[in-house]
Enzyme design. Structure first.
Site, mmCIF file in Angstrom:
data_model
loop_
_atom_site.group_PDB
_atom_site.id
_atom_site.type_symbol
_atom_site.label_atom_id
_atom_site.label_comp_id
_atom_site.label_asym_id
_atom_site.label_seq_id
_atom_site.Cartn_x
_atom_site.Cartn_y
_atom_site.Cartn_z
ATOM 1 N N THR A 231 10.142 -7.867 -16.654
ATOM 2 C CA THR A 231 11.183 -8.615 -15.940
ATOM 3 C C THR A 231 10.952 -8.688 -14.443
ATOM 4 O O THR A 231 11.784 -9.230 -13.706
ATOM 5 C CB THR A 231 12.553 -7.959 -16.215
ATOM 6 O OG1 THR A 231 12.411 -6.541 -16.064
ATOM 7 C CG2 THR A 231 13.023 -8.263 -17.633
ATOM 8 N N SER B 148 10.496 -7.970 -10.408
ATOM 9 C CA SER B 148 11.196 -7.220 -9.354
ATOM 10 C C SER B 148 12.070 -8.165 -8.544
ATOM 11 O O SER B 148 11.918 -9.380 -8.601
ATOM 12 C CB SER B 148 10.177 -6.535 -8.443
ATOM 13 O OG SER B 148 9.318 -7.507 -7.869
ATOM 14 N N GLY C 90 11.451 -4.357 7.974
ATOM 15 C CA GLY C 90 10.519 -3.805 7.006
ATOM 16 C C GLY C 90 9.092 -4.178 7.333
ATOM 17 O O GLY C 90 8.661 -5.295 7.059
ATOM 18 N N PRO C 91 8.335 -3.253 7.972
ATOM 19 C CA PRO C 91 6.931 -3.548 8.284
ATOM 20 C C PRO C 91 6.026 -3.180 7.107
ATOM 21 O O PRO C 91 4.988 -2.560 7.278
ATOM 22 C CB PRO C 91 6.649 -2.687 9.511
ATOM 23 C CG PRO C 91 7.699 -1.631 9.519
ATOM 24 C CD PRO C 91 8.733 -1.934 8.475
ATOM 25 N N GLY D 249 10.771 -4.334 0.879
ATOM 26 C CA GLY D 249 10.207 -4.030 -0.437
ATOM 27 C C GLY D 249 11.006 -4.651 -1.567
ATOM 28 O O GLY D 249 12.040 -5.296 -1.353
ATOM 29 N N HIS E 260 -28.380 -8.336 7.663
ATOM 30 C CA HIS E 260 -28.210 -8.251 9.110
ATOM 31 C C HIS E 260 -28.128 -9.658 9.682
ATOM 32 O O HIS E 260 -28.943 -10.504 9.281
ATOM 33 C CB HIS E 260 -29.391 -7.513 9.737
ATOM 34 C CG HIS E 260 -29.300 -7.425 11.233
ATOM 35 N ND1 HIS E 260 -28.442 -6.563 11.861
ATOM 36 C CD2 HIS E 260 -29.928 -8.127 12.214
ATOM 37 C CE1 HIS E 260 -28.562 -6.728 13.173
ATOM 38 N NE2 HIS E 260 -29.454 -7.664 13.415
#
Lengths: 484, 484
Positions: B145, B147, B182-183, B272, B449
């Site tokens: 389901t 978040s 929120g970082p 989050g 390189h």
């Protein structure tokens, strides 16, 4: 420095203080204190002075200009883009000089008694003689004299308006126009960079090759994409290039079918480089030489025949790349240092990158080698980046990638790519190849989302299906996320 | 679609048609024809609708603006850069909708009889009931389901000027100013992108974390670099956020020590996401739930306890990344499909990427896990990209990389990076970790390189020295080429 005329006696003489030579010196020094590093020209490596570094600096400026010109589609409007040619070249030279400075510091750190500034040639296999007649008796010798640019016949006789990679980076400003002869690696990198910096560029090649690409499908794709930016004829007919006070005139058959004469400020000879061996008088060594005059050598020991002479770097005409020169130099130096105890050294899986945009990467076996060594027992997987999610998000969705694998074993054999971030995908694939991973094993590795590597995953899935190991690729498979 | 009210009997019910759910459906279908995919909200994955894809699209626009602003050092002058906010958002939405369209096509390709559009909850472990009262008897169930965003307490009660990742990408134009709460990963990606697109941005965090970085040295470095672009206080004190007709007012303690009140047009909640399990009434399943209300499950089989219920994707609160959700979904679906024959599935080496600039990558064991599981028996190698050759050539020379290895075995254990092209180096390192390579083995692989991967080589050499396996790193070692 040693400059009296008494004969010098050393265990190991290293001819050439470039990447291979300095590596050889350092490796030999771990086995014996008696090592002489001889340089006949200016110090500073090809890479730092006239190769990798200045070209990447010019490309960085070109990328900045190109990006600034292509912001509109993102909703970012940029007007008034001016290329300050003198400022571009000033940064190239300033930063190049800084890199050269590091090389010179390294040279300076070598004890003066271990260094000799002189042109030398072989008197016999154990004796070198300088241009001033001084003799050097060396029990072992490492040849690391590098390479010099080749000049296409049609450019012979040009002078003031003829550039090579040895002079182009010293221009005080950008040219207004440039005819590039040779769509090889350096030619394509410089042509595109110059073009993006506002220089009128046309590229003329012989034989159809483009930047070393082996797979015809990838070469054709690259040819089409690069031609959208500048004129590129990889199989050009050029009758003459004439120099006059203000530049050159190129008389060539245009791809539209008409002969034409076009003026350019400069012509750039980029038809490759050739081993710098002419002055060494190798005939005096008794070594077996190949058709290009290069001593026949073992690429795992760098030993020339069963002699005490070793060869490394571009002089060996093996793989003219810095990391290969470094490996060769170290192997040659170690074997020269501990001679007669000769041991094979680590040679890595082939990895070549061309810093065009899109970039080109070649890994492991190329198509020519596969057709020779794996005939009828390899398959190829393909992905186009045109519809690849992340590439499209960044508007870098041009290119294709082919991956090759072995029937039966399912081993990953090699890859060729013309596409976004190929320098990074090239490393991932070269590491996989060197570890002898199977295609199935590679598919068990993590692929983040959304990334360009998801395009690689699609190609690997396609390959595994062609190897009759995995299922067909599901278009827009959602277990890979949207737009993988 | 099934929408009569007779009870439905299926072998496998999958709740949620996002990345994990669609993967579970497909995997289960390989074992049984009786699978029902249930979606209670709009179709289209978090990734495509409100996650990876729209954020990468916004970042691509920001990168274009940023690059255009920083051409001067290359000798390329750009004046008059205008951000057309409506055009930026129009491309984000147009391309996002295209990706969502692919997802919808995939959904449409699923037979209608296998799909149900309804919110469901558990009546018991084998019985679901829809919002309309229809019963679904399922021998096995996969919970997928997803978040939902979490709202920090200080933002509770805001409405018109409160954005989350579910709404920010639908703005008709760019905001003039944005307070980001929120970082974390999404917060930092969006904050930097918005800032580069001309939005006044300030970021407020709690607890000091930045984008999931575990290593304090790397976090401090990132904090410094990101603060050069916009205000970021990862341990902020915010007293209140008040909404008014034109936006919000944030009352906070500025890092200079003074309380101040600052207006923003919008606030973005980026604290989050949390598993979307509230409506399922998991209590009725008899499953053991953890402190966050998530069923206890086996991360190799996705089985909840010894039940016939499986959980996958963000709902499981394991690793909320698309490629993990895809793996979990496939494992859950396979096990639900062939239940009771439960088998562990492939879980890959952890790889996380944050698409800030410089990017962040975390691979394998992180520092917290190392301190728990490898205490006193791991070492770390370090490289700074400030003086790394190619990074400097491209003026992307910011960042550091740490690599971790095990004493004794010399095994590569993990890495954390804040630096250029970390998404690519992350893949190289994750593949190395999953193959259990040693640091010495990695150093035997090719490094081209001049490339950013040469910075990685320096870090690996440093690590091998710290593991007392290799020699000390030689500064500006010429066997790596100038500016490696």
């Amino acid at each position: 420095m040693l400059n009296d005329m008494k004969p010098i006696h050393v265990n190991v003489a290293v001819i050439g203080a470039g990447t291979a030579g300095m590596g050889a010196y350092r490796a030999a020094r771990a086995h014996t204190d008696s090592v002489l590093l001889i340089e006949g020209d200016v110090y500073g490596t090809t890479c730092a002075r006239v190769g990798c570094m200045p070209s990447k600096l010019l490309i960085a400026a070109a990328e900045a200009a190109h990006q600034a010109r292509h912001t509109e589609a993102f909703g970012v409007q940029v007007k008034d883009i001016t290329i300050d040619g003198a400022a571009v070249m000033a940064r190239v030279q300033r930063e190049r000089n800084r890199f050269v400075g590091f090389v010179l510091e390294t040279v300076e750190a070598i004890p003066p008694c271990d260094r000799l500034k002189a042109k030398v040639s072989f008197q016999d296999a154990n004796t070198l003689v300088t241009e001033h007649g001084q003799l050097i008796h060396a029990q072992r010798v490492v040849i690391a004299t590098g390479s010099i640019p080749m000049l296409p016949p049609v450019l012979k006789g040009l002078s003031a308006h003829l550039l090579t990679n040895e002079s182009v980076f010293d221009l005080p400003t950008l040219p207004t126009s440039l005819a590039v002869f040779g769509p090889g690696i350096l030619g394509m990198e410089l042509a595109q960079a110059m073009s993006r910096l506002g220089v009128k560029v046309k590229v003329f090649g012989v034989g159809g090759g483009i930047a070393g690409i082996r797979d015809p499908a990838i070469r054709d794709y690259a040819n089409k994409v690069l031609n959208e930016e500048f004129y590129l004829d990889a199989s050009a007919q050029v009758k003459s290039v004439k120099e006059w006070a203000g530049g050159v005139e190129v008389h060539y058959l245009h791809r539209d079918g008409a002969w034409q004469t076009e003026p350019f400020e400069y012509v750039l000879a980029a038809a490759g480089r050739t081993p710098n061996l002419a002055g060494l008088v190798l005939e005096n060594t008794g070594l077996q030489l190949n058709e290009r005059g290069v001593p026949v050598f073992d690429r795992f020991t760098q030993q020339c025949g069963s002699s005490a002479i070793f060869i490394a770097g571009d002089a060996s005409n093996d793989i003219p790349l810095l990391h290969e020169a470094a490996d060769q130099g170290r192997i040659a130096g170690e074997n020269a240092g501990r001679y007669p105890d000769i041991q094979p050294g680590l040679r890595r899986t082939p990895l070549a990158v061309v810093f065009t945009d899109p970039q080109i990467a070649s890994v492991g076996f190329n198509l020519k080698q596969l057709n020779q060594q794996f005939k009828d027992r390899f398959a190829e997987g393909l992905v186009s980046f045109e519809d690849q999610g992340r590439s499209r998000v960044m508007l870098r969705n041009k290119g294709i990638l082919k991956v090759y694998g072995e029937h039966g074993s399912g081993l990953f054999l090699g890859a060729e790519m013309f596409g976004p971030a190929a320098e990074h995908t090239g490393h991932l694939l070269a590491w996989a190849a060197q570890q002898r991973m199977t295609v199935s094993g590679m598919l068990e590795m993590p692929f983040y989302h959304p990334v360009i590597e998801e395009g690689l995953r699609t190609a690997l899935r396609d390959l595994n299906h062609k190897l009759r190991i995995g299922p067909p690729v599901i278009e827009r498979c959602m277990d890979c996320g949207p737009g993988a």
